[in-house]
Each structure stands twice: as structure tokens, then as C-alpha cells.
Design an enzyme around this catalytic site. Structure first.
Site, PDB file in Angstrom:
ATOM      1  N   ASN A 118      -0.323  15.060   4.034  1.00  0.00           N
ATOM      2  CA  ASN A 118      -1.844  15.116   4.235  1.00  0.00           C
ATOM      3  C   ASN A 118      -1.982  16.186   5.623  1.00  0.00           C
ATOM      4  OD1 ASN A 118      -1.814  13.445   6.785  1.00  0.00           O
ATOM      5  ND2 ASN A 118      -1.505  11.845   5.205  1.00  0.00           N
TER       6      ASN A 118
ATOM      7  N   LYS B 257      16.383  19.606  -7.872  1.00  0.00           N
ATOM      8  CA  LYS B 257      15.037  20.462  -7.985  1.00  0.00           C
ATOM      9  C   LYS B 257      14.423  20.327  -9.357  1.00  0.00           C
ATOM     10  CE  LYS B 257      12.967  24.787  -6.893  1.00  0.00           C
ATOM     11  NZ  LYS B 257      13.241  26.201  -7.607  1.00  0.00           N
TER      12      LYS B 257
ATOM     13  N   PHE C  28      -7.382   2.748  12.150  1.00  0.00           N
ATOM     14  CA  PHE C  28      -8.034   3.866  12.144  1.00  0.00           C
ATOM     15  C   PHE C  28      -8.526   4.103  10.820  1.00  0.00           C
ATOM     16  CE2 PHE C  28      -7.908   6.512  16.041  1.00  0.00           C
ATOM     17  CZ  PHE C  28      -7.501   5.579  16.897  1.00  0.00           C
TER      18      PHE C  28
ATOM     19  N   LYS D  54     -13.229  -2.426   5.961  1.00  0.00           N
ATOM     20  CA  LYS D  54     -11.528  -2.455   6.450  1.00  0.00           C
ATOM     21  C   LYS D  54     -11.032  -3.456   7.461  1.00  0.00           C
ATOM     22  CE  LYS D  54     -10.915   2.257   4.688  1.00  0.00           C
ATOM     23  NZ  LYS D  54     -10.971   3.933   5.071  1.00  0.00           N
TER      24      LYS D  54
HETATM   25  N1  CTP Z   1      -2.827   2.484   6.268  1.00  0.00           N
HETATM   26  C1  CTP Z   1      -1.589   1.892   6.326  1.00  0.00           C
HETATM   27  N2  CTP Z   1      -0.828   1.890   5.419  1.00  0.00           N
HETATM   28  C2  CTP Z   1      -1.342   2.496   4.318  1.00  0.00           C
HETATM   29  C3  CTP Z   1      -2.509   3.075   4.220  1.00  0.00           C
HETATM   30  C4  CTP Z   1      -3.474   3.131   5.591  1.00  0.00           C
HETATM   31  O1  CTP Z   1      -1.414   1.242   7.390  1.00  0.00           O
HETATM   32  N3  CTP Z   1      -0.569   2.798   3.165  1.00  0.00           N
HETATM   33  C5  CTP Z   1      -3.727   2.427   7.602  1.00  0.00           C
HETATM   34  C6  CTP Z   1      -4.014   3.767   8.267  1.00  0.00           C
HETATM   35  O2  CTP Z   1      -2.894   4.000   9.311  1.00  0.00           O
HETATM   36  C7  CTP Z   1      -5.214   3.321   8.880  1.00  0.00           C
HETATM   37  C8  CTP Z   1      -5.856   2.291   8.030  1.00  0.00           C
HETATM   38  O3  CTP Z   1      -4.987   1.670   7.187  1.00  0.00           O
HETATM   39  O4  CTP Z   1      -5.024   2.779  10.308  1.00  0.00           O
HETATM   40  C9  CTP Z   1      -6.948   2.841   7.335  1.00  0.00           C
HETATM   41  O5  CTP Z   1      -6.522   4.086   6.418  1.00  0.00           O
HETATM   42  P1  CTP Z   1      -7.556   4.572   5.249  1.00  0.00           P
HETATM   43  O6  CTP Z   1      -6.680   5.636   4.492  1.00  0.00           O
HETATM   44  O7  CTP Z   1      -8.799   4.926   5.790  1.00  0.00           O
HETATM   45  O8  CTP Z   1      -7.559   3.184   4.475  1.00  0.00           O
HETATM   46  P2  CTP Z   1      -7.381   2.816   2.938  1.00  0.00           P
HETATM   47  O9  CTP Z   1      -7.399   1.223   2.987  1.00  0.00           O
HETATM   48  O10 CTP Z   1      -6.520   3.369   2.360  1.00  0.00           O
HETATM   49  O11 CTP Z   1      -8.813   2.973   2.518  1.00  0.00           O
HETATM   50  P3  CTP Z   1      -9.505   4.340   1.636  1.00  0.00           P
HETATM   51  O12 CTP Z   1      -9.714   3.552   0.219  1.00  0.00           O
HETATM   52  O13 CTP Z   1     -10.681   4.810   2.588  1.00  0.00           O
HETATM   53  O14 CTP Z   1      -8.526   5.091   1.407  1.00  0.00           O
END
Ligand code: CTP
Length: 409
Positions: free
Chosen positions: A216, A295, A329, A343
Site C-alpha cells: 500500500n 514466478k 491509527f 474501531k
Molecule cells: N491493523 C492491524 N492489523 C491488521 C489491520 C489493521 O493491526 N491486520 C491496525 C492498523 O495498524 C491500525 C488499525 O488497525 O492501527 C486500523 O486499521 P484499519 O485498516 O483502518 O482498520 P480495519 O479494522 O482494517 O478497518 P477497515 O475496515 O476500515 O479496513
């Protein structure tokens, strides 16, 4: 805030030097102990006697005019300063500072000081916009020099544009805010000293085959800013960095990881001895179900990649939390408050930092951020657009204060 603060005020040779009298007087009225160094050119615009009378200290111009045999003046002034303020700063002085020249009292003192330096440039608009001066100012900023940008308007040379020395009251307010922030940092250092802070930064890399992966846009800047701020506050910091697009900070104990699973394992390894966990990383939510050992060849017209969920690191930390302070975050594009609150509760965070990545200056790759900080009760702080360093400091201040049971403001 300025009482007893020793400010070395450097005045250089532009017409705006006349405003340095009001600046000096204002700083003294607020309790600062002001020591003036003028360049030879500045003394053509304003007299030594004026500044001596206003500052109630001797004014220094000539490097070799040593009046006190007990000290070497430019070193003495360099050492005593809590802050060096150059106002006005001419194009010539800015360029000398960039090159490290030391051919008069002011430039020699500037090389010798380890105090913070703040400069308020003033010059003709074309001089200000000259690429050499722009580049020199950028160099100074990158070395940590604080810049008080000139205002726009009618200039003494007859031009209208940017280059007018910022008004003395504004400069005094900036100086005041600088010392206020410094004091706050000191207080926070006290609360943070010795705490173990673990920070994750950057994106994760989820392999498809040996030459392809899913990742990403995360640059790692926010996480690195948090790690640096925690380090500057005296914490014992461990940075767990995924894929980042900026240099990793020197002096901070850093572990490199690739995938969400690697990051999970590294975080779990730190968890039992962590006081504050800051999960800044943009962790992949899904990874390819199969990682090809060789690959992949293109055969069919369409290719379907099957993905499976990764472990939600933050959520699993939230489930096993004892005394740790957990910060998450969330990058959102809409309904920020609603998703953030969801969250913070679902992942059992103590704080959740939410940003709307559609706002200019916020989110991936930028040096600034515009965030809201939530806890389980709701909004804690809605911060204005600020540098990621300042966001990091504010966030850690709230965490350290809450951990120590004191107020963060
Ligand atoms: N996070 C994490 N492990 C994951 C995905 C997310 O620890 N596998 C943590 C991120 O580092 C961040 C927080 O979760 O601190 C929020 O990430 P986000 O992607 O916004 O949360 P999601 O629960 O994945 O929500 P969304 O449905 O919006 O993707």
C-alpha cells in the site's frame, strides 16, 4: 514564559533593522535577558546606543572588541543563549549561515552556538524568491533552524510582495510559543523517561510469488515521527518497520519486517515489556492464500487471486492487554468519527488516531497530518493541520499523561 530566558538577538543590515528596537524592547518587557549582536551594516540603520539602552546589556559588533578579559565574547554569547533570534535576517546573513562562514561577531557566534536558532528574514521580494536564497533557507530549515516567514505587503524598496519583516509582536508571540512548547516537552520528558514504547511504521508486503507482491501507499513517515518523538522524550523505543519510503531514524532500535504475519510476530515479541504500543503501520487486511514458490506464468486471459484475512494485530493486542497503553491509527475517507469510534471499541484501544485521508496535507506520504484522537468515550482532541512530528508529540503527551494519571494540557 520569557522571564529569565537568555536571548541573543542578532540584528543584520536591512532597513527592517529599525523594527529590532521594538522587538528588543518587547522581549525585555516580557522578562527576557536580551544580548544584542549587530552586524556592521545593521549599525548603519540603527544605533548601538538604542539597543544598549533597550536591552540594558552591552551591544556587540566587532569580533575583536573584547571588553571582558575573562571571556571570549562570541563563545560566551553562544554558550549563554537559550535562543538565538536573528531579526531581521538579510539574504547575506542567511547565505553566510548556510555556508558556515564566520567573518564577524554574529556569524562566529552562530557557528559556536548549540542553542536553537530562529530567523526572521526581511528583504526585497525578488531577493527573497531568488533560487539561491530559497535553497539556502531550505538548507537551514533542514538543519533545524526555525523560520519566521516574512509578511507580504509594501516593501521599503517600493515593491509590493513577500519580504517584509514579520511584526515585532508576532515575532515575540512565536518566541513565547517556542519556550512554552519547550517547557511542555521538558514536562513530558519527565513522564516518558524510561517507558518502553513500541511503534510500528510503514506498509506490509504480502508476497504473490518471488517477484510480485501486494502493498500500500504508506510512507512510514507518521510511525517514524512517533518513534522519533518518543525517543526525544526519553523513552526506550523499539521501531518495527515494514516497507517505508523515508530513511529510518538513527539511534533507534529498529526491526525490519515484510508481511503482516512478520509484523505480528515482532510485535508479540515486544508486547510483554511494552508500556505504550503505537500501531501506526498500514497492515494488509488480506494476503494471497497461496504464495507461489516460482514466478507465476501468464497463461489464462484472467487471473483470480484468492486472498485470506491476516491477523488483526491491533485487535489481538487489545484482547491480551494488561497494563499496556494501546494506540491505533485509522485512515478513513468518510464517516471518520463513526468508524473511529467503532474501531476504538472493537479493538479495545486506549486511543485511536483517525485521519481523513481525502484532506489535503493529511495521510500517506505527506509531512503534515490532520487528525482526531478518540478514546472509548468519544473525541479527545481534534488537532489542526500540523507536522507529523507535532502530531506524534501531542499523541505521546496524552498517552504519557494518562499512564501517569495526570492531565495532558
Ligand atoms: N491493523 C492491524 N492489523 C491488521 C489491520 C489493521 O493491526 N491486520 C491496525 C492498523 O495498524 C491500525 C488499525 O488497525 O492501527 C486500523 O486499521 P484499519 O485498516 O483502518 O482498520 P480495519 O479494522 O482494517 O478497518 P477497515 O475496515 O476500515 O479496513
Amino acid at each position: 514564559m520569557l522571564r529569565g530566558k537568555k536571548i541573543v538577538l542578532g540584528i543584520t543590515g536591512g532597513i527592517a533593522a529599525y523594527k529590532a528596537a521594538a522587538l528588543c524592547s518587547g522581549l525585555v518587557k516580557q522578562g527576557a535577558d536580551v544580548h544584542v549582536i549587530m552586524t556592521d551594516s545593521a549599525s548603519k540603520f540603527i544605533t548601538e546606543l538604542t539597543l544598549q539602552t533597550l536591552s540594558r546589556n552591552p551591544v556587540h559588533i566587532d569580533t575583536f572588541d573584547e571588553r571582558n578579559p575573562e571571556v571570549v565574547t562570541h563563545i560566551h554569547l553562544a554558550d549563554l543563549a537559550d535562543l538565538v533570534l536573528i531579526a531581521p535576517a538579510t539574504a547575506n546573513t542567511i547565505s553566510k549561515m548556510t555556508l558556515g562562514l564566520a567573518d564577524d561577531m554574529l556569524s562566529s557566534m552562530l557557528l559556536a552556538t548549540t542553542a536553537p536558532i530562529m530567523i526572521a528574514p526581511a528583504m526585497n521580494v525578488h531577493m527573497y524568491q531568488h533560487p539561491a536564497i530559497m535553497q539556502n533557507m531550505n538548507t537551514l530549515v533542514s538543519r533545524g533552524v526555525l523560520m519566521i516567514e516574512p509578511g507580504e505587503g509594501m516593501l521599503a524598496c517600493g515593491y509590493v510582495g513577500k519580504g517584509r519583516l514579520e511584526e515585532p509582536e508576532t515575532i515575540i508571540r512565536v518566541v513565547h510559543d517556542f519556550f512554552a512548547a519547550q517547557q511542555q516537552r521538558e514536562e513530558m520528558r519527565h513522564l516518558m523517561a524510561g517507558r518502553k514504547v513500541t511503534v510500528t511504521a510503514g506498509g506490509t508486503i504480502e508476497r504473490i510469488d518471488p517477484v510480485r507482491y501486494i502493498t500500500n501507499d504508506s510512507s512510514g513517515k507518521m510511525g517514524i515521527a512517533v518513534a522519533r518523538a518518543a525517543y526525544a522524550m526519553g523513552a526506550d523505543v523499539r521501531l518495527i518497520a515494514g516497507s517505508v519510503q523515508v530513511p529510518l531514524p538513527e539511534g533507534i532500535d529498529t526491526v525490519r519486517v515484510q508481511s503482516a504475519q512478520d509484523m505480528y510476530e515482532a510485535v508479540i515479541g515486544e508486547w510483554s515489556h511494552t508500556d505504550i504500543m503505537v500501531q501506526t503501520a498500514a497492515v494488509a487486511d488480506y494476503r494471497p492464500k497461496t504464495v507461489h514458490a516460482t514466478k507465476m506464468k501468464k497463461n489464462d486471459e484472467n487471473l483470480v487471486l484468492e486472498l485470506e484475512k491476516t491477523t488483526d494485530i491491533l485487535e489481538s493486542l487489545g484482547q491480551r492487554k494488561n497494563n499496556q497503553f494501546l494506540i491505533g491509527f485509522a485512515a478513513e475517507t468518510n464517516n471518520v468519527a463513526e468508524y473511529a469510534m467503532g474501531k476504538v471499541i472493537r479493538k479495545n484501544c486506549d486511543l485511536l488516531v483517525a485521519n481523513d485521508v481525502t484532506i489535503a496535507g493529511a495521510g500517506f506520504g505527506t509531512d503534515t497530518n490532520k487528525v482526531q484522537i478518540y478514546d472509548a468515550q468519544g473525541l479527545v482532541e481534534d488537532l489542526p493541520l500540523m507536522s507529523k512530528d507535532d502530531v506524534a508529540f501531542r499523541l505521546l503527551s496524552i498517552a504519557a499523561s494518562r499512564l501517569n494519571g495526570v492531565s495532558a494540557s
